[in-house]
Design an enzyme around this catalytic site. Sequence first.
Site, short mmCIF file in Angstrom:
data_model
loop_
_atom_site.label_atom_id
_atom_site.label_comp_id
_atom_site.label_asym_id
_atom_site.label_seq_id
_atom_site.Cartn_x
_atom_site.Cartn_y
_atom_site.Cartn_z
N CYS A 127 45.34 -36.75 3.78
CA CYS A 127 45.09 -38.16 4.06
C CYS A 127 45.99 -38.63 5.21
CB CYS A 127 45.35 -39.00 2.81
SG CYS A 127 44.90 -40.74 2.97
N CYS A 128 47.26 -38.27 5.17
CA CYS A 128 48.18 -38.64 6.24
C CYS A 128 47.74 -38.02 7.56
CB CYS A 128 49.60 -38.21 5.91
SG CYS A 128 50.45 -39.21 4.67
N CYS A 210 51.63 -47.21 3.72
CA CYS A 210 50.31 -47.60 3.21
C CYS A 210 50.45 -48.11 1.77
CB CYS A 210 49.36 -46.41 3.25
SG CYS A 210 49.06 -45.76 4.91
N CYS A 213 50.55 -45.70 -1.35
CA CYS A 213 51.63 -44.71 -1.43
C CYS A 213 53.01 -45.32 -1.30
CB CYS A 213 51.44 -43.65 -0.34
SG CYS A 213 49.84 -42.83 -0.38
N CYS A 236 55.26 -38.52 6.25
CA CYS A 236 53.82 -38.50 6.48
C CYS A 236 53.41 -37.32 7.34
CB CYS A 236 53.36 -39.81 7.12
SG CYS A 236 54.00 -40.08 8.79
#
Length: 241
Positions: A127-128, A210, A213, A236
């Site tokens: 995702c990062c 985000c 997280c 990240c």
Amino acid sequence: MIAFVQETLSFDTWQPDAINHFNRRLEESSAEEILEWAIGQFGEGFSIGSAFGASGMALIDIAMRINPDVDIFYIDTDYFFPETLGLIERAQRHYNRPFRRVTSEMSVAEQERTHGPDLYRSNPDKCCNIRKVAPMGEALQSSTAWVSALRRDQSPTRAGTPVLRWNDKYGVVKVSPLVKWTEADVWAYIHTHDVPYNELHEQNYPSIGCWPCTQAVQPGGDLRAGRWVGLDKLECGLHLT
């Protein structure tokens, strides 16, 4: 202006020896002196990347006092807290100019169709990478210097951060003018110069990423303890070498 500002190099001559040379000289310089040197050295290739944390806002303010037209960009992950979005709007009004917004080529909806829902839980590294690391390549496409607000006191992974470092991933010189600053230094600067900041900092969020997280931390806790809680993850990926 620091005396060695005239020791400018063409970008293609930035090799380890050159970086080590300037690191030795810049280590004892102030954040203002480092930024003044970097703006003069890299010119139009100078770019500040910000996530609008407290350190990032102080960095933006110092740089704009030197050159109000410096390139400032941010990577909008589409997972920003509402408070972060509000800060961006306030900061742009405060400085009477826009900041460059960069986004992932893949929308959140496309990401969910491709990788399943809540990728930030099932595979936070991926995702990062999709939402932050890959877009950074676009953000720095025309840059020769990436300026960040990293500090050595933020986490063990950042304790050895030099003022200058070559970044192979993006092909730029990475500049960290605030490496020697502490959390107290950041807030003293913000309050002295009336710099806008994220109101989540007043709700025990010393580090803000985000919303899926990031959590609040206990008062006095580690500055990045609220990031990726319960996972073996500290960064990240943007700042990993």
